[in-house]
Design an enzyme around this catalytic site. Structure first.
Site, PDB file in Angstrom:
ATOM      1  N   TYR A   9     -23.450  42.596  40.104  1.00 48.99           N
ATOM      2  CA  TYR A   9     -22.332  43.219  40.329  1.00 48.99           C
ATOM      3  C   TYR A   9     -21.643  42.619  41.805  1.00 48.99           C
ATOM      4  O   TYR A   9     -20.432  42.582  41.878  1.00 48.99           O
ATOM      5  CB  TYR A   9     -21.985  44.568  39.965  1.00 48.99           C
ATOM      6  N   LYS A  41     -14.618  48.224  43.608  1.00 46.07           N
ATOM      7  CA  LYS A  41     -14.251  49.470  42.886  1.00 46.07           C
ATOM      8  C   LYS A  41     -14.762  50.869  43.502  1.00 46.07           C
ATOM      9  O   LYS A  41     -13.845  51.804  42.966  1.00 46.07           O
ATOM     10  CB  LYS A  41     -15.431  49.125  41.762  1.00 46.07           C
TER      11      LYS A  41
END
Length: 254
Positions: free
Chosen positions: A155, A162
């Site tokens: 990720y 995020k």
């Protein structure tokens, strides 16, 4: 089903029928909301316009969140046509591939700034633009992922991005709560969307999530839409600032 009759919802981020934003838009429409939908550019329009027509969108306009003129035109049209907006959904994220696929340590300055601008600051810009059109309160929602909280293989830089988005959710919820405006982040497990397909080894991530989650089911865009429709309703009028996990219980495991 909680009724959204009489409410207007702006949904930003539909790319195709597999998009999380599309699942949310459909659920909001099914609950009674009028829709304002956007598309990124001329290349994206042929994929999004049939969906907007099928959902009976009241407005369908271009919006590249890096284009201030397009944003101004969108909110002017919402004011003129709808009189205001009650719900705003931000479901967009971007990072240049070379930075997304590399180590966080190696992320370029330009790549980091672009990822933060498109994925996080655009949410703030949309919140600010919509705020005057919510005199009686309303709901803002964005879309996050578990990689904001824990390290998820591959990720990479989107994890810190995020994380910033979730922090923005909490701070804006605190600031706007007195005006009756609620702010939420929806955090589904991995979904097979076009945006997610850019993550390395994504198929393995999907398989691992399904195996590991207590329900042994991946989240669907319908699951996310159902949660969004509830949060936008009066049934959730005293809920704000949350990161809502829609992941079959994956995130409760150590």
């Amino acid at each position: 089903m909680f009724s959204l009759q009489g409410k207007t919802a702006l949904v930003v981020g539909i790319a195709n029928e597999h998009s999380i934003a599309y699942g949310i838009a459909k659920a909001l429409k099914d609950a009674g909301a009028e829709l304002v939908l956007t598309y990124l550019n001329a290349k994206a329009r042929p994929y999004v316009e049939p969906l907007a027509e099928a959902l009976g969108a009241k407005l369908f306009m271009p919006l590249d969140v890096t284009n201030a003129d397009q944003q101004d035109a969108l909110f002017a049209a919402i004011s003129d046509t709808c009189g205001g907006v009650d719900i705003m959904v931000h479901s967009i994220a971007f990072c240049p591939a070379e930075d997304l696929h590399g180590r966080v340590t190696d992320c370029s300055r330009d790549g980091f700034l672009q990822a933060m601008d498109v994925s996080v600051h655009s949410f703030l810009r949309l919140i600010k633009a919509a705020e005057p059109l919510m005199p009686d309160g309303g709901t803002y929602m964005t879309v996050s992922y578990y990689g904001a909280e824990k390290v998820v293989d591959h990720y990479n830089i989107m994890g810190p991005v995020k994380s910033a988005l979730e922090s923005v959710t909490r701070y804006t919820a605190a600031e706007l709560g007195p005006k009756g405006i609620r702010v939420h982040a929806l955090s589904p497990g991995p979904l097979a969307t076009r945006a997610a397909s850019g993550i390395d080894h994504f198929d393995q991530l999907l398989n691992d999530a399904a195996d590991r989650a207590p329900t042994h089911h991946l989240a669907t865009i319908e699951d996310v839409g159902a949660c969004a429709a509830f949060l936008a309703s009066d049934g959730a009028k005293n809920m704000t600032g949350g990161v809502h996990m829609i992941d079959g219980g994956y995130s409760i495991l150590s």
